[in-house]
Design a protein around this motif. Sequence first.
Motif, PDB file in Angstrom:
ATOM      1  N   ARG A  17      18.416  -9.383  21.371  1.00  0.00           N
ATOM      2  CA  ARG A  17      18.449  -9.364  19.906  1.00  0.00           C
ATOM      3  C   ARG A  17      19.773  -9.862  19.343  1.00  0.00           C
ATOM      4  NH1 ARG A  17      15.602  -4.177  17.342  1.00  0.00           N
ATOM      5  NH2 ARG A  17      15.260  -5.696  15.665  1.00  0.00           N
ATOM      6  N   ILE A  18      20.491 -10.674  20.105  1.00  0.00           N
ATOM      7  CA  ILE A  18      21.621 -11.403  19.534  1.00  0.00           C
ATOM      8  C   ILE A  18      21.093 -12.434  18.536  1.00  0.00           C
ATOM      9  CG2 ILE A  18      23.492 -13.021  20.063  1.00  0.00           C
ATOM     10  CD1 ILE A  18      23.833 -11.560  22.732  1.00  0.00           C
ATOM     11  N   ALA A  19      19.910 -12.941  18.807  1.00  0.00           N
ATOM     12  CA  ALA A  19      19.196 -13.824  17.890  1.00  0.00           C
ATOM     13  C   ALA A  19      17.713 -13.463  17.975  1.00  0.00           C
ATOM     14  CB  ALA A  19      19.442 -15.286  18.228  1.00  0.00           C
ATOM     15  N   GLY A  20      16.884 -14.226  17.256  1.00  0.00           N
ATOM     16  CA  GLY A  20      15.480 -13.859  17.170  1.00  0.00           C
ATOM     17  C   GLY A  20      15.285 -12.773  16.134  1.00  0.00           C
ATOM     18  N   ASP A  21      14.463 -11.766  16.462  1.00  0.00           N
ATOM     19  CA  ASP A  21      14.249 -10.627  15.561  1.00  0.00           C
ATOM     20  C   ASP A  21      15.432  -9.678  15.687  1.00  0.00           C
ATOM     21  OD1 ASP A  21      11.823 -11.654  14.783  1.00  0.00           O
ATOM     22  OD2 ASP A  21      10.654 -10.421  16.168  1.00  0.00           O
ATOM     23  N   ILE A  82      17.321 -14.610  13.160  1.00  0.00           N
ATOM     24  CA  ILE A  82      18.300 -15.658  13.434  1.00  0.00           C
ATOM     25  C   ILE A  82      17.646 -16.608  14.430  1.00  0.00           C
ATOM     26  CG2 ILE A  82      20.517 -16.202  14.518  1.00  0.00           C
ATOM     27  CD1 ILE A  82      21.581 -13.511  13.502  1.00  0.00           C
ATOM     28  N   ASP A  83      17.680 -17.879  14.138  1.00  0.00           N
ATOM     29  CA  ASP A  83      17.052 -18.868  15.009  1.00  0.00           C
ATOM     30  C   ASP A  83      17.934 -19.086  16.243  1.00  0.00           C
ATOM     31  OD1 ASP A  83      16.029 -21.121  16.279  1.00  0.00           O
ATOM     32  OD2 ASP A  83      15.657 -22.206  14.422  1.00  0.00           O
ATOM     33  N   PRO A  84      17.473 -18.734  17.452  1.00  0.00           N
ATOM     34  CA  PRO A  84      18.324 -18.888  18.637  1.00  0.00           C
ATOM     35  C   PRO A  84      18.676 -20.336  18.928  1.00  0.00           C
ATOM     36  CG  PRO A  84      16.071 -18.356  19.281  1.00  0.00           C
ATOM     37  CD  PRO A  84      16.148 -18.166  17.797  1.00  0.00           C
ATOM     38  N   GLU A  85      17.826 -21.272  18.523  1.00  0.00           N
ATOM     39  CA  GLU A  85      18.171 -22.687  18.690  1.00  0.00           C
ATOM     40  C   GLU A  85      19.417 -23.027  17.872  1.00  0.00           C
ATOM     41  OE1 GLU A  85      16.791 -24.861  20.662  1.00  0.00           O
ATOM     42  OE2 GLU A  85      14.817 -24.016  21.184  1.00  0.00           O
TER      43      GLU A  85
END
Length: 258
Positions: A17-21, A82-85
């Motif tokens: 969950r550093i990024a994504g949901d 947050i978009d991980p890309e």
Amino acid sequence: MPIPSRPALIEHLVRTRIAGDVATPRDNNLSHYRKLANGDRHYWLGLELGDRWTDEQDVLAVMAERCGVVDDPAHRVGQDTIDPELTVDGLDRMAARLRKAAAGRERVLFATGHPGALIDVHGRVAAALRAQGCEIVRIPGGLIADEGYVVQFADVAVFERGASLWHTHSPEPMNAILDALGEEGRPDLVIADHGWAGRAGQRGIDSVGYADCNDPALFIGEAEGTMQVTIPLDDHVLDPRFYEPLTAYTLAAAGLAV
């Protein structure tokens, strides 16, 4: 630590969950965007935004583009993203700036308003740059800001009050450092977060910053060219070790893996 591929790092970012949901809720994000647009300097993170960002929908549009939050203004509560890309794209831009710093053996200053999460991330990058001949800026002693002290641990400047390291968004600790260093001691590059990064960029120093989805100012700073790079991520997840693959990827991309 093994160096993750881009797909492996993206999977890790989402899983931890550093990024994504991410954990930061949508209503908190929108509240911060509104406060920035209403001129609350706490949310400007050391930048001077003037009257250029007075519509919170404009702020939301930047955050959707550069951070990957949900772009629907009718989405008011619940999950945000947050978009991980975009996170890895930001790490790649950071890596390019690190390569330049290493090639030029630049003076680099590290600082964090999130000592409980990011101090090791910054410290590892500092060690890698020092190994390439960069000078890691040593801040003067006795610096005071916001009724506390600006000190340095493991090459990273932090804010201390009451024998504890504090989470702070304030730009004043960075002001104290730069004022004390003067023009002769001015760093070539600052790698930081929160008001530490924003104020360095505002004062004309190349600045790279990590920023959460509820901290829109640094993304606006990159959009306007005041910040060199802003990397979107949750800046305080459950375990600081979750950031280790991110750091390994960045150093490898910069040619600094040790």
